[in-house]
Design a protein around this motif. Structure first.
Motif, PDB file in Angstrom:
ATOM      1  N   GLU A 101       0.835  -1.201   0.000  1.00 27.90           N
ATOM      2  CA  GLU A 101       0.000   0.000   0.000  1.00 27.90           C
ATOM      3  C   GLU A 101       0.869   1.250   0.000  1.00 27.90           C
ATOM      4  O   GLU A 101       0.554   2.242  -0.674  1.00 27.90           O
ATOM      5  CB  GLU A 101      -0.908  -0.014   1.229  1.00 27.90           C
ATOM      6  CG  GLU A 101      -1.786   1.226   1.380  1.00 27.90           C
ATOM      7  CD  GLU A 101      -2.595   1.203   2.657  1.00 27.90           C
ATOM      8  OE1 GLU A 101      -3.823   0.982   2.576  1.00 27.90           O
ATOM      9  OE2 GLU A 101      -1.998   1.385   3.745  1.00 27.90           O
ATOM     10  N   THR A 104       2.031   2.026  -3.476  1.00 26.14           N
ATOM     11  CA  THR A 104       0.934   2.610  -4.256  1.00 26.14           C
ATOM     12  C   THR A 104       0.757   4.088  -3.911  1.00 26.14           C
ATOM     13  O   THR A 104       0.600   4.940  -4.790  1.00 26.14           O
ATOM     14  CB  THR A 104      -0.373   1.850  -3.993  1.00 26.14           C
ATOM     15  OG1 THR A 104      -0.214   0.487  -4.393  1.00 26.14           O
ATOM     16  CG2 THR A 104      -1.534   2.474  -4.758  1.00 26.14           C
ATOM     17  N   ASN A 105       0.796   4.386  -2.615  1.00 26.40           N
ATOM     18  CA  ASN A 105       0.615   5.764  -2.180  1.00 26.40           C
ATOM     19  C   ASN A 105       1.801   6.650  -2.558  1.00 26.40           C
ATOM     20  O   ASN A 105       1.618   7.834  -2.857  1.00 26.40           O
ATOM     21  CB  ASN A 105       0.381   5.805  -0.669  1.00 26.40           C
ATOM     22  CG  ASN A 105      -0.996   5.301  -0.286  1.00 26.40           C
ATOM     23  OD1 ASN A 105      -1.896   5.222  -1.125  1.00 26.40           O
ATOM     24  ND2 ASN A 105      -1.184   4.959   0.977  1.00 26.40           N
ATOM     25  N   THR A 270      -0.534  -0.830   6.225  1.00 27.62           N
ATOM     26  CA  THR A 270       0.803  -0.228   6.288  1.00 27.62           C
ATOM     27  C   THR A 270       1.245  -0.156   7.737  1.00 27.62           C
ATOM     28  O   THR A 270       0.536   0.391   8.582  1.00 27.62           O
ATOM     29  CB  THR A 270       0.798   1.181   5.677  1.00 27.62           C
ATOM     30  OG1 THR A 270       0.373   1.104   4.312  1.00 27.62           O
ATOM     31  CG2 THR A 270       2.191   1.799   5.724  1.00 27.62           C
TER      32      THR A 270
END
Length: 278
Positions: A101, A104-105, A270
């Motif tokens: 994640e 991705t962020n 996360t």
């Protein structure tokens, strides 16, 4: 004085060796070419013009450097951090695992930072999620990237909301403080890109989330009402923010967020980068 006289004497000696030629300058038809013995012919007007252009270039370069510093250095000189460990943060040192994640962020933060390089991009960004996942790190990285690459240069700023409010309150009893409410609202309202870090912390340190004080909301409204390019980090959900802030302030926070997919959200997927394992 003796050295000066010697220098002047040498200059006059050289001038005596300069001869006026019968030919004219192709650039200045009314000006005779001149020649110093052993050197190529020259046009005195061309020499003066060249010197003027060189001097002008030096002045313009200095002016440009001063102009760029006036904008470029705002991030370094006027930002307000409550954690100095954030200052070195960049995209490059934001550690992520492939397919996570956080990765991705990170990619989304890079993309949005690229959009902010376009001055016509008018939208806020919300970075939200549990504490310790690197929201502030990403926000610092975004504003640094924009500050470095936006053309022409523009002022950018990173501000911890909690520290900002503390400094403004301190100015009430300190007449020499540069952190007056009027100055800070004007400064934060006027920069091209602003990060408001840890929004909600000024009202959520207590066990129960109470509504932020009327004064805090007035300060935030004064800033956000002037803006449409702000990155906001918060540990709170939209539902929790609704309990803290009034609708008018929330509408300013959410300018362009939904339309431009401007939410970067962290979940429990996360890990907390700051947790201590005993």
């Amino acid at each position: 004085m003796q050295e000066l006289n010697s220098s002047l004497s040498n200059s006059f000696s050289l001038l005596k060796k300069v001869k006026t030629m019968q030919t004219f300058c192709s650039k200045h038809p009314d000006c005779h070419m001149m020649q110093l013995e052993g050197h190529a012919p020259f046009c005195p007007m061309c020499v003066r013009q060249s010197k003027y252009e060189r001097d002008t270039a030096i002045v313009m370069q200095g002016a440009w450097q001063s102009y760029r510093r006036a904008f470029h250095s705002v991030l370094q000189c006027d930002s307000i951090f409550d954690d100095d460990d954030l200052k070195p943060a960049t995209f490059a040192n934001y550690a992520v695992e492939k397919g996570s994640e956080a990765e991705t962020n990170l990619n989304k933060a890079r993309h949005i930072a690229g959009q902010y390089l376009d001055r016509n991009y008018k939208a806020n960004t919300i970075i939200t999620g549990v504490p310790g996942v690197g929201k502030s790190h990403l926000a610092v990285s975004m504003v640094k990237a924009v500050n470095e690459h936006i053309k022409p240069d523009a002022a950018c700023l990173f501000v911890s909301v909690n520290e900002l409010m503390r400094l403004i309150k301190d100015s009430f009893s300190n007449k020499n403080s540069p952190f007056t409410e009027q100055r800070m609202v004007k400064l934060l309202g006027g920069v091209s890109l602003l990060v408001l870090d840890d929004l909600g912390s000024e009202a959520s340190f207590q066990s129960n989330h109470q509504e932020a004080s009327e004064w805090v909301q007035q300060v935030l409204f004064g800033i956000l009402n002037k803006r449409n390019r702000t990155i906001i980090t918060t540990n709170l959900t939209s539902e929790e923010l609704t309990k803290i802030y009034n609708p008018k302030l929330l509408s300013r926070m959410y300018k362009g967020v939904v339309k431009n997919d401007g939410v970067i959200k962290f979940t429990n997927a996360t890990d907390d980068k700051r947790k201590v394992v005993f």
